[in-house]
Design a protein around this motif. Structure first.
Motif, mmCIF file in Angstrom:
data_model
loop_
_atom_site.group_PDB
_atom_site.id
_atom_site.type_symbol
_atom_site.label_atom_id
_atom_site.label_comp_id
_atom_site.label_asym_id
_atom_site.label_seq_id
_atom_site.Cartn_x
_atom_site.Cartn_y
_atom_site.Cartn_z
ATOM 1 N N PRO A 89 -13.079 -6.445 11.315
ATOM 2 C CA PRO A 89 -12.556 -5.779 9.965
ATOM 3 C C PRO A 89 -12.014 -4.282 10.367
ATOM 4 N N MET A 90 -12.920 -3.496 11.091
ATOM 5 C CA MET A 90 -12.357 -2.065 11.216
ATOM 6 C C MET A 90 -10.885 -2.049 12.082
ATOM 7 N N LEU A 91 -10.750 -3.028 12.969
ATOM 8 C CA LEU A 91 -9.438 -2.935 13.457
ATOM 9 C C LEU A 91 -8.243 -3.534 12.774
ATOM 10 N N LEU A 92 -8.774 -4.454 11.965
ATOM 11 C CA LEU A 92 -7.837 -4.941 10.983
ATOM 12 C C LEU A 92 -7.313 -3.751 10.152
ATOM 13 N N GLY A 93 -8.487 -3.022 9.599
ATOM 14 C CA GLY A 93 -8.011 -1.828 8.781
ATOM 15 C C GLY A 93 -7.002 -0.883 9.459
ATOM 16 N N ARG A 94 -7.178 -0.617 10.781
ATOM 17 C CA ARG A 94 -6.404 0.266 11.493
ATOM 18 C C ARG A 94 -4.983 -0.408 11.750
ATOM 19 N N VAL A 95 -4.867 -1.671 11.788
ATOM 20 C CA VAL A 95 -3.601 -2.458 12.059
ATOM 21 C C VAL A 95 -2.771 -2.317 10.371
ATOM 22 N N LEU A 96 -3.746 -2.351 9.392
ATOM 23 C CA LEU A 96 -3.065 -2.493 8.224
ATOM 24 C C LEU A 96 -2.569 -1.092 7.852
ATOM 25 N N LEU A 107 0.930 -1.260 -0.083
ATOM 26 C CA LEU A 107 -0.116 0.056 -0.007
ATOM 27 C C LEU A 107 0.981 1.259 -0.102
ATOM 28 N N ALA A 108 2.058 1.154 0.790
ATOM 29 C CA ALA A 108 2.615 2.349 0.892
ATOM 30 C C ALA A 108 3.607 2.693 -0.491
ATOM 31 N N SER A 109 3.706 1.463 -1.205
ATOM 32 C CA SER A 109 4.229 1.945 -2.518
ATOM 33 C C SER A 109 3.555 2.361 -3.520
ATOM 34 N N SER A 110 2.456 2.317 -3.576
ATOM 35 C CA SER A 110 1.240 2.621 -4.547
ATOM 36 C C SER A 110 1.227 4.041 -4.598
ATOM 37 N N ARG A 111 1.380 4.681 -5.892
ATOM 38 C CA ARG A 111 0.857 6.152 -5.915
ATOM 39 C C ARG A 111 0.151 6.183 -7.563
ATOM 40 N N PRO A 112 -1.111 6.642 -7.287
ATOM 41 C CA PRO A 112 -2.126 6.729 -6.012
ATOM 42 C C PRO A 112 -2.271 5.520 -5.520
ATOM 43 N N ALA A 143 -8.312 5.593 -14.184
ATOM 44 C CA ALA A 143 -7.642 6.524 -14.010
ATOM 45 C C ALA A 143 -6.423 6.401 -13.150
ATOM 46 N N ALA A 144 -6.948 5.669 -11.995
ATOM 47 C CA ALA A 144 -5.744 5.518 -10.826
ATOM 48 C C ALA A 144 -4.542 4.731 -11.562
ATOM 49 N N VAL A 145 -4.913 3.724 -12.546
ATOM 50 C CA VAL A 145 -3.762 2.973 -13.104
ATOM 51 C C VAL A 145 -2.936 3.948 -14.288
ATOM 52 N N ARG A 146 -3.534 4.704 -14.852
ATOM 53 C CA ARG A 146 -3.058 5.576 -15.647
ATOM 54 C C ARG A 146 -2.233 6.725 -14.909
ATOM 55 N N ALA A 147 -2.581 7.127 -13.538
ATOM 56 C CA ALA A 147 -1.750 7.848 -12.762
ATOM 57 C C ALA A 147 -0.622 7.284 -12.111
ATOM 58 N N GLY A 148 -0.490 6.016 -12.157
ATOM 59 C CA GLY A 148 0.716 5.196 -11.676
ATOM 60 C C GLY A 148 0.407 4.082 -10.368
ATOM 61 N N ALA A 149 -1.080 3.947 -10.178
ATOM 62 C CA ALA A 149 -1.383 3.136 -9.186
ATOM 63 C C ALA A 149 -0.754 1.594 -9.437
ATOM 64 N N SER A 150 -0.568 1.204 -8.516
ATOM 65 C CA SER A 150 0.217 -0.471 -8.440
ATOM 66 C C SER A 150 -0.742 -1.491 -7.870
ATOM 67 N N VAL A 151 -1.267 -0.744 -6.716
ATOM 68 C CA VAL A 151 -2.208 -1.739 -5.763
ATOM 69 C C VAL A 151 -3.437 -1.036 -5.614
ATOM 70 N N LEU A 152 -4.475 -2.038 -5.313
ATOM 71 C CA LEU A 152 -5.837 -1.638 -5.002
ATOM 72 C C LEU A 152 -6.107 -2.130 -3.512
ATOM 73 N N LEU A 153 -6.477 -1.306 -2.664
ATOM 74 C CA LEU A 153 -7.034 -2.214 -1.389
ATOM 75 C C LEU A 153 -8.651 -2.104 -1.345
#
Length: 286
Positions: free
Chosen positions: A249-256, A131-136, A179-189
């Motif tokens: 799931p909410m807590l897992l999202g915060r851990v992520l 997730l950190a590596s994906s822009r956007p 649009a996200a892919v064209r902007a350079g995204a590599s990951v989708l959450l």
């Protein structure tokens, strides 16, 4: 002390994925456990405030041929149970545990199970790096999953330079993925919780075909989105109330989110910058 009628009914419902209408029926059955084995489908429908066909579908969802078969089972298995209050069962302290407390205790168990899964932090840490590596970073969540996606995106935007929330379906969804892919995204959450919209499954398949790595937070390793996810992170939802509860799931999202911050070298600097701006604007009352 023997198992009460309400507890026997609760055990019957466990393990079945019920719709909100079916859960309403189940709740009324637990509340009126002593009477239910002797009610007709029409009477039960009136009691629960649903249609008679809904009662029939409910019986089928539990694995019976129809309501007569369910009522026969109830008369043989539930009616002989001890009287004494339907939904309430004795607690360790000698008091009563009502259905609302049961829902909370079930969520506590879900959180305990999540803690056990996190004993191996590698999947979450790997997801955080992705997730950190994906822009956007596009974050997808539709219908019941929208609050989880929106909450993650809200906090992630404080540390990640470009977070794009995808919480509306329709024909524009694939356009926004493109649009996200064209902007350079590599990951989708993706946050994918029950009931699983077909549109989410299709969106994940499309995202992968467009070259995105899909990280999914979902309720089960057997969820419909599993086959379209590169990294699946499960966290059970609670099903004891009419509508699912999503504490795990909410807590897992915060851990992520925490794991993602670990992969962003400037995360702390961004947070401090936000705090300084917020203070200058008098953004918060405290």
């Amino acid at each position: 002390m023997g198992e009460g009628a309400g507890a026997r009914l609760q055990a019957l419902f466990e393990g079945h994925r019920l719709t909100p209408t079916q859960r309403r029926i189940a709740h009324w059955m637990v509340r009126r456990a002593a009477d239910v084995p002797f009610l007709s489908s029409v009477e039960l429908a009136e009691l629960a405030g649903v249609s008679q066909p809904s009662v029939t579908r409910f019986a089928v969802a539990l694995g019976f041929d129809g309501y007569p078969a369910l009522r026969k089972y109830l008369r043989e298995e539930v009616a002989p149970a001890e009287n004494g209050g339907g939904a309430a069962v004795p607690s360790e302290g000698g008091g009563e545990v009502n259905e609302y407390q049961k829902a909370v205790l079930a969520e506590v168990e879900n959180l305990r199970h999540l803690a056990e899964l996190l004993a191996d932090p590698e999947p979450v840490e790997r997801a955080g790096r992705l997730l950190a590596s994906s822009r956007p970073l596009p974050v997808l969540g539709l219908r019941a999953s929208s609050p989880q996606a929106r909450g993650f995106a809200y906090f992630a935007a404080k540390v990640h330079p470009d977070v794009r929330l995808l919480d509306e379906g329709g024909s524009m969804l694939t356009d926004r993925i493109d649009a996200a892919v064209r902007a350079g995204a590599s990951v989708l959450l993706c946050f994918a919780l029950p009931r699983h919209p077909r549109e989410v499954v299709e969106a994940l398949a499309y995202a992968r075909s467009a070259g995105l790595t899909v990280v999914t937070v979902t309720d089960s390793a057997f969820a419909p989105v599993a086959g379209h996810s590169d990294l699946l992170l499960p966290a059970a939802v609670g099903t004891a109330l009419a509508f699912d509860t999503a504490c795990a799931p909410m807590l897992l999202g915060r851990v992520l989110l925490e794991a993602m911050c670990d992969g962003l070298p400037d995360a702390q600097a961004r947070l401090e910058e936000f705090d300084a701006r917020a203070a200058a604007r008098g953004l918060f009352a405290e």
